[in-house]
Design an enzyme around this catalytic site. Structure first.
Site, PDB file in Angstrom:
ATOM      1  N   CYS A 136      -6.134  28.880   5.800  1.00 21.08           N
ATOM      2  CA  CYS A 136      -5.498  27.574   5.662  1.00 21.08           C
ATOM      3  C   CYS A 136      -5.404  26.923   7.047  1.00 21.08           C
ATOM      4  CB  CYS A 136      -4.099  27.607   5.066  1.00 21.08           C
ATOM      5  SG  CYS A 136      -4.039  28.280   3.404  1.00 21.08           S
ATOM      6  N   GLU A 146     -23.232  46.214  10.184  1.00 21.90           N
ATOM      7  CA  GLU A 146     -23.063  44.794  10.461  1.00 21.90           C
ATOM      8  C   GLU A 146     -24.140  43.962   9.744  1.00 21.90           C
ATOM      9  OE1 GLU A 146     -20.844  42.960  11.493  1.00 21.90           O
ATOM     10  OE2 GLU A 146     -21.783  41.138  12.219  1.00 21.90           O
ATOM     11  N   GLU A 148     -21.901  38.686   3.095  1.00 23.39           N
ATOM     12  CA  GLU A 148     -21.022  37.544   3.336  1.00 23.39           C
ATOM     13  C   GLU A 148     -21.648  36.222   2.934  1.00 23.39           C
ATOM     14  OE1 GLU A 148     -18.188  38.324   7.172  1.00 23.39           O
ATOM     15  OE2 GLU A 148     -20.317  38.248   7.568  1.00 23.39           O
ATOM     16  N   TRP A 164      -6.961  27.956   1.729  1.00 19.61           N
ATOM     17  CA  TRP A 164      -7.606  29.191   1.250  1.00 19.61           C
ATOM     18  C   TRP A 164      -6.584  29.812   0.304  1.00 19.61           C
ATOM     19  CZ3 TRP A 164      -6.731  34.513   1.317  1.00 19.61           C
ATOM     20  CH2 TRP A 164      -7.837  35.318   1.052  1.00 19.61           C
ATOM     21  N   HIS A 219     -27.900  61.897   0.655  1.00 20.66           N
ATOM     22  CA  HIS A 219     -26.721  62.418  -0.052  1.00 20.66           C
ATOM     23  C   HIS A 219     -26.172  61.400  -1.038  1.00 20.66           C
ATOM     24  CE1 HIS A 219     -26.775  65.902   2.518  1.00 20.66           C
ATOM     25  NE2 HIS A 219     -26.843  65.103   3.568  1.00 20.66           N
ATOM     26  N   ASN A 252       0.794  27.472   5.826  1.00 22.22           N
ATOM     27  CA  ASN A 252      -0.212  28.519   5.937  1.00 22.22           C
ATOM     28  C   ASN A 252       0.542  29.835   5.940  1.00 22.22           C
ATOM     29  OD1 ASN A 252      -2.278  30.249   6.680  1.00 22.22           O
ATOM     30  ND2 ASN A 252      -2.211  29.661   8.846  1.00 22.22           N
ATOM     31  N   GLY A 253       0.135  30.776   5.073  1.00 22.87           N
ATOM     32  CA  GLY A 253       0.821  32.070   5.055  1.00 22.87           C
ATOM     33  C   GLY A 253       1.215  32.446   3.638  1.00 22.87           C
ATOM     34  N   LYS A 302     -12.521  32.287   7.959  1.00 24.64           N
ATOM     35  CA  LYS A 302     -12.851  32.758   9.299  1.00 24.64           C
ATOM     36  C   LYS A 302     -11.672  33.464   9.955  1.00 24.64           C
ATOM     37  CE  LYS A 302     -15.547  32.477  13.006  1.00 24.64           C
ATOM     38  NZ  LYS A 302     -16.471  33.582  12.798  1.00 24.64           N
ATOM     39  N   ARG A 328     -11.177  27.695   8.253  1.00 24.85           N
ATOM     40  CA  ARG A 328     -10.042  28.543   7.887  1.00 24.85           C
ATOM     41  C   ARG A 328      -9.826  28.625   6.382  1.00 24.85           C
ATOM     42  NH1 ARG A 328      -6.788  29.196  12.462  1.00 24.85           N
ATOM     43  NH2 ARG A 328      -5.135  29.964  11.159  1.00 24.85           N
ATOM     44  N   LYS A 368     -23.407  41.057   6.986  1.00 23.21           N
ATOM     45  CA  LYS A 368     -23.900  39.668   7.105  1.00 23.21           C
ATOM     46  C   LYS A 368     -24.548  39.236   5.797  1.00 23.21           C
ATOM     47  CE  LYS A 368     -22.193  38.444   9.836  1.00 23.21           C
ATOM     48  NZ  LYS A 368     -21.273  39.183  10.567  1.00 23.21           N
TER      49      LYS A 368
HETATM   50  C1  G6P Z   1     -12.798  37.627   8.691  1.00 22.34           C
HETATM   51  C2  G6P Z   1     -14.070  36.966   9.164  1.00 22.34           C
HETATM   52  C3  G6P Z   1     -14.980  38.001   9.831  1.00 22.34           C
HETATM   53  C4  G6P Z   1     -14.239  38.713  10.943  1.00 22.34           C
HETATM   54  C5  G6P Z   1     -12.926  39.316  10.460  1.00 22.34           C
HETATM   55  C6  G6P Z   1     -12.071  39.777  11.631  1.00 22.34           C
HETATM   56  O1  G6P Z   1     -13.088  38.500   7.648  1.00 22.34           O
HETATM   57  O2  G6P Z   1     -14.731  36.336   8.091  1.00 22.34           O
HETATM   58  O3  G6P Z   1     -16.116  37.359  10.352  1.00 22.34           O
HETATM   59  O4  G6P Z   1     -15.052  39.712  11.474  1.00 22.34           O
HETATM   60  O5  G6P Z   1     -12.158  38.338   9.752  1.00 22.34           O
HETATM   61  O6  G6P Z   1     -11.694  38.655  12.365  1.00 22.34           O
HETATM   62  P1  G6P Z   1     -11.318  38.627  13.889  1.00 22.34           P
HETATM   63  O7  G6P Z   1     -11.068  37.179  14.183  1.00 22.34           O
HETATM   64  O8  G6P Z   1     -10.090  39.467  14.043  1.00 22.34           O
HETATM   65  O9  G6P Z   1     -12.468  39.163  14.671  1.00 22.34           O
END
Ligand code: G6P
Length: 617
Positions: A2, A490, A497, A76, A513, A102-103, A612, A27, A494
């Site tokens: 948010c 990672e 996501e 969000w 396994h 927000n929260g 984000k 956000r 990606k």
């Molecule tokens: C969210 C984002 C990710 C990020 C994670 C941790 O899930 O979408 O891209 O890696 O938060 O965020 P930070 O800001 O603590 O790296």
């Protein structure tokens, strides 16, 4: 999650709020809304829209939107579906108070029932509406002013919040408060106007004078008057104004179709920024001020515990290998969300390294607060300057890769790995656990990374073609070993996501396994098979996949003919020191995910359900 923007001053609020919402859309983007108070006739206009800020704009642009005070929100969803009805701003029943939030208010259900029993009615399913009604109830029953009522009401609330409230009866004042959710106040021209936001990005073009609210603080932003900050106990707080400058070019797409693509291609220059002033003496020495200042604690550390989430957690796994190898200090890497509730065995002989791009991730913040309480030194590896995690760390090293806007993290990851590599070198040097030759060689290799990255990035067209083969698949496996194992995790993250394909990262040898049962001619398997360490063993794992007709894309070291002759597709990366391989091998995987998502017509920068900055636990 948010995004909040507020303005009170002498300018038209609407353009400031809308532009600010666009900046904060990373956000959350389920719905958006704006409230404007026009003091000429005391009218309040509220517009809301499901979906993105552009949808809100198309509604509000054609309707009355004047007023020099306003608040806005991009959501969000936590409580209630992402509908127009649940979108913020929310109002008290009599329409006097308007709020954005927000929260999460954890005790909202109890409060809602209490308020209902006193005759209050609710129009949405949100916890936010409960909060604004609670404030109104406090005004009604205590006869106090709104600022005092906000303070009293927040005393009854359990949970996390950043709120901004406007009062129709006082149309020049914004009341802002926070607990566990970020909030910054920009002081504008002549100290008479205020910009309020979840982070500095909507404010940066108007002022560099910023005040970061701390937990349990309330700010009274009265047009034409000094900013006043109070605690929940009504004690006056001395306002600390920081000078914060953001590079505004970083907040735009700079000609790229998406922020993610821009951020992928920015990585060489970002890493140069990250190393600038830290690799000194003509590339002979790594100097990190945090390590110089905390030399004794670091040299005597019994253990390092990394706490982080998501991509930052993957960077932590790479950091573990680097620090253990070059500093001989045991490193544990914990998910912050698990660490905080695990009653961890931690004390003043431990160093807790918090890795976070945003510096606002609620679980990581809570993890370091717990670590501090137990006496550990907290070292932040953070990108967002002035963020909550940066401010709550004892020391740290900023990543300095500039604001990252695309929800899928790219340049922050390589920045984090670079900082962790510099930390390993600096601590290892002080401890004497790394030899002179290795130390100098690794610094030279680090300095060569940006140029080598450019070579990898130039293969964008080829990766786009390979991405076509993934677009109609439903699953993918990513396999790597040693330092490339976290890269496999990672790469898979990606793809999940932004392409919405199910992908699993696995240590290559572990494949037999379980995951091997999934391999058939429909299964794309991405191998990280660079030319060192366990290369031969990875080749054997590849043979096992080929024997089961799996379709392989291999990331290999330049000139590798062996793998080229074995598999369907290869992407080459330049030769590099094995410890730094992730800085190159991750790039094709970022680009692959990007191109798969684009070819599927998906929203790369704002993938569904994600945000984000995850400021709720
Ligand atoms: C969210 C984002 C990710 C990020 C994670 C941790 O899930 O979408 O891209 O890696 O938060 O965020 P930070 O800001 O603590 O790296």
């Amino acid at each position: 999650m948010c995004g909040i923007v507020g303005y009170t001053g002498y300018r038209e609020a609407y353009p400031i709020l809308i532009k600010g919402l666009h900046r904060l859309e990373y956000r959350g983007y389920d719905s958006a809304g704006v409230a404007l108070l026009d003091e000429s006739d005391n009218s309040l206009s509220i517009y809301k829209a499901k979906g993105k800020v552009s949808g809100l704009e198309s509604i509000a642009d054609s309707r009355p939107h004047s007023g020099c005070i306003g608040i806005a929100h991009t959501r969000w969803a936590t409580h209630g579906l992402p509908t127009e009805n649940n979108a913020h701003p929310h109002q008290s029943e009599n329409g006097r108070l308007t709020i954005v939030h927000n929260g999460i208010i954890e005790n909202y259900a109890v409060l809602r029932e209490q308020l209902k029993s006193k005759g209050y009615h609710f129009r949405s399913e949100t916890d936010t509406e409960v909060l604004v009604q609670l404030i109104q109830y406090t005004v009604d029953t205590t006869g106090e002013d709104v600022a005092t009522s906000v303070r009293l009401a927040l005393g009854k609330v359990i949970g996390a919040y950043a709120i901004v409230v406007i009062d129709r009866d006082n149309p020049d004042t914004i009341i802002a408060a926070r607990k566990s959710s970020p909030m910054v106040i920009g002081i504008g021209e002549g100290n008479c106007e205020f910009f309020i936001a979840s982070d500095a990005s909507p404010i940066a073009e108007y002022t560099t004078k910023m005040v970061y609210l701390s937990d349990g603080q309330i700010a009274l932003c009265r047009r034409g008057e000094e900013l006043q900050v109070l605690t929940l106990d009504n004690d006056l707080v001395k306002v600390k104004v920081r000078n914060v400058k953001l590079d505004l070019n970083m907040l735009d797409k700079g000609g790229y179709p998406h922020f993610m693509l821009k951020e992928i291609h920015e990585q060489p220059s970002c890493l140069r920024d990250c190393m600038r002033g830290r690799i000194v003496e003509d590339g002979k020495r790594v100097v990190l001020s945090a390590i110089t200042e905390h030399r004794e604690e670091l040299l005597n550390a019994r253990r390092i515990v990394v706490v982080s989430c998501g991509t930052s957690w993957h960077a932590g796994l790479i950091g573990k290998q680097l620090i253990e190898q070059y500093c001989r200090i045991p490193v544990e890497v914990a998910y912050a969300s698990e660490f905080r509730y695990s009653d961890p065995v931690i004390d003043d002989k431990d160093i807790v390294v918090a890795i976070s791009q945003s510096g606002e991730t609620a679980d990581t913040l809570a993890a370091i607060q717990l670590a501090s309480e137990r006496g550990a030194l907290v070292y932040g590896v953070v990108n967002a300057v002035g963020s909550s995690i940066a401010r709550n760390s004892d020391t740290g090293t900023y990543i300095h890769v500039g604001p990252e806007i695309g929800v899928a993290s790219t340049k922050a990851f390589t920045g984090q790995v670079t900082v962790l590599a510099m930390m390993a070198l600096a601590i290892g040097r002080e401890k004497g656990t790394i030899g002179d030759e290795e130390y100098e060689n690794l610094i030279a290799e680090l300095l060569s990374i940006p140029e080598k990255m450019e070579k990898v990035l130039s293969q964008d067209g080829r990766i786009r073609q390979i991405a076509e083969k993934f677009r109609d698949k439903h699953n993918a496996l990513y396999l790597g070993r040693g330092i490339n194992y976290p890269v496999a995790l990672e790469g898979a993250l990606k793809l999940k996501e932004i392409s919405y394909l199910h992908a699993e990262g696995y240590p290559a040898a572990e494949m037999k396994h379980g995951p091997i049962a999934l391999v058939d001619e429909e299964m794309p398997v991405v191998f990280l098979a660079t030319h060192y360490g366990l290369y031969e063993k990875v080749i054997s794992n590849m043979q096992e996949v080929i024997a089961r007709k799996g379709r392989i894309l291999a990331i290999v070291t330049e000139g590798d003919e062996t793998v080229r002759n074995m598999v369907e597709d290869v992407i080459e990366v330049p030769q590099v020191h094995s410890s730094l391989a992730p800085l190159l091998t991750v790039l094709p995987l970022q680009m692959l995910a990007y191109h798969v998502a684009v070819s599927k017509g998906l929203d790369v920068d704002q993938p569904r359900n994600l945000a984000k900055s995850v400021t709720v636990e």
